[in-house]
Scaffold this active site. Structure first.
Site, PDB file in Angstrom:
ATOM      1  N   MET A 178     -20.561 -22.189 -26.826  1.00 23.45           N
ATOM      2  CA  MET A 178     -21.206 -23.338 -26.199  1.00 23.45           C
ATOM      3  C   MET A 178     -21.838 -24.181 -27.290  1.00 23.45           C
ATOM      4  SD  MET A 178     -23.280 -22.371 -22.740  1.00 23.45           S
ATOM      5  CE  MET A 178     -22.461 -22.056 -21.187  1.00 23.45           C
ATOM      6  N   ASP A 179     -21.670 -25.486 -27.213  1.00 23.30           N
ATOM      7  CA  ASP A 179     -22.333 -26.337 -28.193  1.00 23.30           C
ATOM      8  C   ASP A 179     -23.811 -26.451 -27.835  1.00 23.30           C
ATOM      9  OD1 ASP A 179     -22.761 -28.657 -26.389  1.00 23.30           O
ATOM     10  OD2 ASP A 179     -20.567 -28.791 -26.455  1.00 23.30           O
ATOM     11  N   LYS A 180     -24.567 -27.020 -28.728  1.00 24.53           N
ATOM     12  CA  LYS A 180     -26.020 -27.052 -28.564  1.00 24.53           C
ATOM     13  C   LYS A 180     -26.469 -27.854 -27.347  1.00 24.53           C
ATOM     14  CE  LYS A 180     -26.319 -30.838 -31.949  1.00 24.53           C
ATOM     15  NZ  LYS A 180     -26.675 -31.904 -30.999  1.00 24.53           N
ATOM     16  N   THR A 182     -24.762 -28.096 -24.406  1.00 23.95           N
ATOM     17  CA  THR A 182     -24.309 -27.509 -23.146  1.00 23.95           C
ATOM     18  C   THR A 182     -25.273 -26.420 -22.706  1.00 23.95           C
ATOM     19  OG1 THR A 182     -22.002 -27.950 -23.728  1.00 23.95           O
ATOM     20  CG2 THR A 182     -22.393 -26.367 -21.970  1.00 23.95           C
TER      21      THR A 182
END
Length: 310
Positions: A178-180, A182
């Protein structure tokens, strides 16, 4: 689709055949006079009775009685590849490769046999290191913003492992990335087989996202997305897409089966929308119910079984 956050924390009858069923009771018949039944003489003597009871004579146990005989208890032995997987060093499939290559020893003896079983007390040496199997742990986190799943050092953002560090001493890792920016459900485990399972491109478990856009999603665009989107030459099928009930048309519910969260953003950007926020509200049957942002909990036994059966 209405996806919102929660708070903290399966006789058929067969037509009668022409042949009567011997198992069914026969209809009552009119009684008729009968003479006394003749008793068949027996030639069995006391000696015969003693012989039938003599030691060494084995009588057959009726099938009905055999079904009641208790079965032996399950052995504590475990297949070598599973033992290695339970230690968290690799998956069972990878363990088989190491075994075939002669890199695994049991009690200082090289084992290359597939299906070999480890007994309690055996010492397993894997590629030069003694293994100690860990208890499998399964934890779900409601991930907040500004935390990353990347293993790379990032001075500006903290790693999600910080949020679950107090849960267990096991060597857990997040399933997927997960990116920061999301948020939402993120699963952690030291079960390498499960990590690999949910990371496969053809993994079919459903994920539901609530997406916030910079402007209202046009109905014609919603219809186009529902019919599938082509990204980088590959057709991506969408299980379901809808406006979130009771919310502005910038709030969209999206159900996908791909494990890659980045695809969610790419779908809307291909239609010239900017994605403001992505929140994963459901993952393979798990939901955020009673789990506030930033909090985690252990999965129940039933939830673990469900994940393994997905």
């Amino acid at each position: 689709m209405n996806n919102k956050e929660g708070n903290n924390k399966r006789s058929s009858s067969r037509p009668n055949s022409s042949r009567p069923n011997s198992n069914k009771p026969k209809p009552a018949m009119a009684k008729r006079a009968q003479g006394p039944k003749k008793v068949k003489p027996t030639t069995e003597t006391v000696t015969d009775k003693k012989k039938s009871a003599a030691p060494g004579r084995v009588s057959r146990t009726p099938k009905s009685a055999q079904n009641n005989i208790s079965k032996p208890l399950k052995s504590d032995d475990i297949r070598l590849n599973k033992y290695i997987s339970n230690s968290g060093v690799c998956s069972r499939r990878d363990a088989d490769i190491y075994i075939q290559s002669g890199n695994v020893k049991v009690n200082n003896v090289v084992i290359t046999e597939m299906g070999y079983k480890v007994k309690p007390g055996d010492v397993v040496n894997f590629d030069g290191s003694v293994l100690t199997p860990e208890r499998k742990e399964y934890i779900v986190l409601n991930k907040p913003k500004n935390f990353t799943t990347s293993n790379e050092d990032d001075a500006d953002h903290r790693n999600v492992l910080e949020l679950v560090r107090g849960a267990t001493k096991a060597n857990i890792q997040p399933i997927g990335r997960m990116d920061k920016n999301t948020t939402g459900l993120l699963l952690f485990t030291n079960d390498t087989d499960m990590v690999r399972k949910f990371s496969l491109p053809n993994q079919k478990s459903a994920k539901i996202y609530q997406v916030t856009l910079d402007k209202n999603l046009k109905f014609e665009d919603l219809e186009k997305i529902s019919n599938g989107v082509t990204l980088d030459g590959h057709k991506l099928y969408v299980d379901e897409i809808s406006y979130v009930e009771g919310e502005p048309k910038t709030e969209i519910g999206l159900k996908l089966r791909t494990p890659n969260v980045k695809v969610v953003r790419a779908i809307f950007e291909s239609f010239k929308y900017d994605v403001i926020k992505i929140d994963r509200v459901a993952f393979a049957g798990l939901t955020k119910k009673n789990l506030p942002r930033g909090n985690w909990r252990f999965l129940t036994e039933q939830e673990i079984i469900n994940l393994k059966n997905v």
